[in-house]
Write a protein that holds these residues in place. Structure first.
Motif, PDB file in Angstrom:
ATOM      1  N   GLY A  11       0.791  -1.220   0.000  1.00  0.00           N
ATOM      2  CA  GLY A  11       0.000   0.000   0.000  1.00  0.00           C
ATOM      3  C   GLY A  11       0.823   1.270   0.000  1.00  0.00           C
ATOM      4  N   GLU A  12       0.202   2.328   0.533  1.00  0.00           N
ATOM      5  CA  GLU A  12       0.827   3.653   0.437  1.00  0.00           C
ATOM      6  C   GLU A  12       2.151   3.757   1.184  1.00  0.00           C
ATOM      7  OE1 GLU A  12       0.947   5.838   3.197  1.00  0.00           O
ATOM      8  OE2 GLU A  12      -0.136   4.464   4.520  1.00  0.00           O
ATOM      9  N   ILE A  13       2.318   3.045   2.303  1.00  0.00           N
ATOM     10  CA  ILE A  13       3.585   3.167   3.028  1.00  0.00           C
ATOM     11  C   ILE A  13       4.718   2.516   2.234  1.00  0.00           C
ATOM     12  CG2 ILE A  13       3.080   1.117   4.435  1.00  0.00           C
ATOM     13  CD1 ILE A  13       5.282   4.217   5.290  1.00  0.00           C
ATOM     14  N   ALA A  14       4.437   1.412   1.550  1.00  0.00           N
ATOM     15  CA  ALA A  14       5.470   0.790   0.723  1.00  0.00           C
ATOM     16  C   ALA A  14       5.878   1.735  -0.407  1.00  0.00           C
ATOM     17  CB  ALA A  14       4.969  -0.539   0.161  1.00  0.00           C
ATOM     18  N   VAL A 369      -0.622  13.686  -1.938  1.00  0.00           N
ATOM     19  CA  VAL A 369      -1.453  12.485  -1.887  1.00  0.00           C
ATOM     20  C   VAL A 369      -0.536  11.284  -1.754  1.00  0.00           C
ATOM     21  CG1 VAL A 369      -3.171  11.062  -3.057  1.00  0.00           C
ATOM     22  CG2 VAL A 369      -3.244  13.565  -3.309  1.00  0.00           C
ATOM     23  N   ASP A 370      -0.572  10.625  -0.611  1.00  0.00           N
ATOM     24  CA  ASP A 370       0.183   9.386  -0.402  1.00  0.00           C
ATOM     25  C   ASP A 370      -0.772   8.220  -0.637  1.00  0.00           C
ATOM     26  OD1 ASP A 370       2.241  11.005   0.332  1.00  0.00           O
ATOM     27  OD2 ASP A 370       2.573  10.109   2.300  1.00  0.00           O
ATOM     28  N   THR A 371      -0.524   7.433  -1.653  1.00  0.00           N
ATOM     29  CA  THR A 371      -1.446   6.349  -1.976  1.00  0.00           C
ATOM     30  C   THR A 371      -0.694   5.149  -2.497  1.00  0.00           C
ATOM     31  OG1 THR A 371      -3.468   5.792  -3.203  1.00  0.00           O
ATOM     32  CG2 THR A 371      -1.834   7.123  -4.359  1.00  0.00           C
ATOM     33  N   GLY A 372      -1.364   4.010  -2.470  1.00  0.00           N
ATOM     34  CA  GLY A 372      -0.800   2.794  -3.023  1.00  0.00           C
ATOM     35  C   GLY A 372      -1.737   2.151  -4.019  1.00  0.00           C
TER      36      GLY A 372
END
Length: 669
Positions: A11-14, A369-372
């Motif tokens: 997801g976004e953290i990766a 925008v932090d997204t995965g």
């Protein structure tokens, strides 16, 4: 610096870690489950390794598989992100045995904070203020209940190994205690493999304020100011901001120094967050320490200008902290909104489905925008339903709020239920604007935050926009049919509402919520005359892809429209509106009300059947416990009656809308 790292998350953290690592010239290895084969973080990484089936306990949570992936690819270090193995001491020990650097705190720090009860004892010795509570080893339900009675209700039950609001229940009275304890223990055991609980006095109007700390291997530590995370649902954060509104320099220093005492007490290294409850009298109490990077770390980055993931990589490599306390400056105000696939109007139940339509605000220096995920990706039942984090910055809180409100209006998702409109209502709410914050904010102002759309004149505008979209899209369809046909001039291709000896007109039907509205359309010399629930509008416009440009009684509107299986989502400057276009060719039927047959409110699994088939029960008796994304939902009897039979057993997977049991009300039993 490291040559290659593995990111043991999704997801976004990766994606966030990969971006920073690439900027530093570090190669990245992604790991993924079979469900994430085409995920964004896999595409971004330099190489990727499949860990196994979709359930996290068979993939992302299997320590041996993650270690094997790191060794196979030659990764020197592992970044755990947050969630999954990020606070798993056994995983850290496994990394150490294999000579792989764990980008996070040492084992003893994780173990010290892994148990909330043990953490309380350590904090007490470090002179960090604590909320009165029971953190002992005696887990007999009656013993816990006795403490609750002594402390006085309300009390908070909390899993000692928990986090993210899981395994946590507020108990307001003695009669609720037994059921709340059983539910919290089940959720804790399912989420963390440990159902040990602590009991604390519950503060009725606290704020949730946390301090970002950072320590290096040389024994130096700093705090990067505070974040206010008071707006929560299900004890999980909805909006975060930094700095905390109303925070004085003196209180900030007191809380920052207390947080550093907490970190030094456990020999901490890396990024961590010390969470406090801030009472109305400005007294504060230690709640817990998260021994990892937090979801809301971007607001700290925005007000300090620092990249905390870069700090993590440098500290894990053995470098000293990039800055000391006196070098850190706080500038402006930042707000983060967590965009989730969930239904705020139904107790924030997690949603699943495909992101069939996704448009995000334009990213700038002050909008992030932090997204995965990307358009077309699925949100499944297996993982947290977060779609993205929307972060904004401006010179002060008032301007940051305006920027966030505008950015949320530009965040457009269709194809599944999300919380975007709800987030905008929170940001625009007068009490939030006035910083009247505490952890009960959503419950206190629920009438305004969950207000249904008004009928009449208020609903005429969205219906008119939907009608214009329907008219113009049908008109475009007829033109395309004509161009493909052998006789493009045939009158049968015309779309003009023609009727023999009558005014050209037709009727369009739309369903909004439980109401069905009819829009009567009459063709005019230019445009249309729309009649909606007794209101009349003159309209004309154009449709360009998903952009609808309309004039309604001389008022020009530009609206984006997403149509997915005849579900229309209208995106305006004030938010989104969903309607169903009831087209006459859809073979529609009237369905009988299913009455007392209870259906699954979400995709998930059955955790427990709480009564036997054939049992006579009273209204509101808990019948079935379901779980999705490690959050429990209890279905209760709608009336006095008899549970005739169950269609599923504990452990079965269930799709949203599936009948779970047959229930006969008392008057018909």
């Amino acid at each position: 610096m490291f040559r290659k790292i593995l990111i043991a998350n999704r997801g976004e953290i990766a994606c966030r870690v990969i971006r920073t690592a690439h900027r530093l010239g570090i190669q990245c290895v992604a790991v993924y489950s079979e469900a994430d084969r085409h995920a964004m973080h896999v595409a971004m990484a330099d190489e990727a390794v499949c860990l196994g089936p979709a359930p996290s306990k068979e993939s992302y949570l299997v320590v041996d598989k993650v270690i094997a992936a790191a060794k196979q690819t030659g990764a020197q270090a592992i970044h755990p992100g947050y969630g999954f193995l990020s606070e798993n001491a056994a995983f850290v020990e496994a990394c150490q045995r294999e000579g792989i650097v764990f980008i996070g705190p040492p084992t003893q720090a994780i173990k010290a904070m892994g148990s909330k009860s043990a953490a309380k004892r350590i904090m007490e010795a470090a002179k960090v203020p604590l909320v009165p509570g029971y953190h002992g080893e005696d887990q007999d339900p009656q013993h816990l209940k006795n403490f609750a009675q002594q402390a006085g209700y309300p009390v908070l039950l909390k899993a000692t190994a928990g986090g993210g609001g899981k395994g946590m229940r507020v108990v307001w009275s003695e009669k609720e205690f037994d059921a709340a304890l059983a539910s919290a223990r089940r959720e804790a055991l399912n989420g963390f493999g440990d159902d040990t609980m602590l009991v604390e006095k519950y503060l009725t109007k606290p704020r949730h304020v946390e301090i970002q700390v950072f320590c290096d291997q040389q024994g130096q530590g700093v705090y990067l100011f505070e974040r206010d995370c008071s707006v929560q649902r299900r004890h999980q954060k909805v909006l975060e901001e930094a700095p905390a509104p109303g925070m004085t320099p003196e209180l900030r220093q007191q809380m920052g120094e207390a947080a550093l005492r907490a970190a030094h007490a456990i020999g901490y290294v890396g990024a961590g967050t010390v969470e406090f409850l801030l009472d109305e009298d400005q007294s504060f109490y230690f709640m817990e320490m998260n021994t990892r990077l937090q979801v809301e770390h971007p607001v700290t980055e925005m007000i300090t200008g620092e990249d905390l993931v870069e700090w993590q990589l440098r500290v894990a490599y053995g470098q000293p902290l990039p800055k000391m306390q006196q070098d850190l400056q706080l500038h402006g105000h930042a707000i983060e909104a967590r965009v989730y696939a969930e239904d705020p109007d139904h107790d924030f139940l997690p949603a699943t489905g495909r992101l069939a339509y996704l448009r995000t605000p334009t990213e700038t220096q002050h909008v992030r925008v932090d997204t995965g995920v990307r358009e077309g990706d699925d949100v499944s039942i297996y993982y947290d339903p977060m779609i993205a984090k929307l972060i904004v910055w401006d010179e002060n809180r008032e301007r940051a709020l305006e920027r966030m409100s505008q950015a949320l209006a530009q965040y457009r998702i269709a194809g599944m239920t999300t919380n975007v409109s709800f987030l905008k209502r929170v940001v625009d709410h007068h009490a939030f604007r006035a910083a009247e914050l505490d952890t009960g904010f959503i419950e206190r102002y629920q009438d305004g935050l969950f207000a249904p759309m008004q009928a009449g004149a208020q609903s005429a505008n969205p219906l008119a926009l939907a009608a214009m979209y329907a008219l113009l899209s049908q008109q475009q369809g007829r033109l395309q049919e004509a161009q493909r046909s052998g006789d493009p001039c045939s009158p049968w291709h015309h779309f003009n509402g023609w009727r023999l000896n009558e005014v050209p007109q037709l009727s369009l039907k739309f369903q909004q919520g439980e109401q069905i509205h009819t829009v009567a359309v009459q063709w005019q010399a230019k445009g249309y005359r729309l009649s909606i629930d007794g209101h009349h509008l003159l309209a004309d416009g154009h449709l360009h892809g998903d952009l609808l440009e309309v004039n309604l009684n001389g008022h020009h509107r530009s609206v984006q429209v997403a149509e997915i299986n005849h579900q229309l989502t209208l995106f305006t400057e004030t938010g989104s509106t969903q309607l169903t276009w009831l087209r006459p060719d859809l073979d529609q039927h009237e369905f009988e009300e299913e009455g007392a047959n209870l259906t699954a409110p979400m995709n998930g699994s059955v955790v427990a059947l709480l009564v036997d088939a054939g049992a006579q029960v009273e209204k509101d008796t808990p019948l079935v416990v379901m779980e999705a994304m490690k959050m429990e939902h209890t279905l209760k009897a709608p009336a006095d009656g008899v549970v005739e039979s169950f269609f599923y057993a504990a452990g079965d997977l269930v799709e949203q809308g599936a009948e779970l049991l047959v229930f006969t009300p008392a008057e018909t039993a």
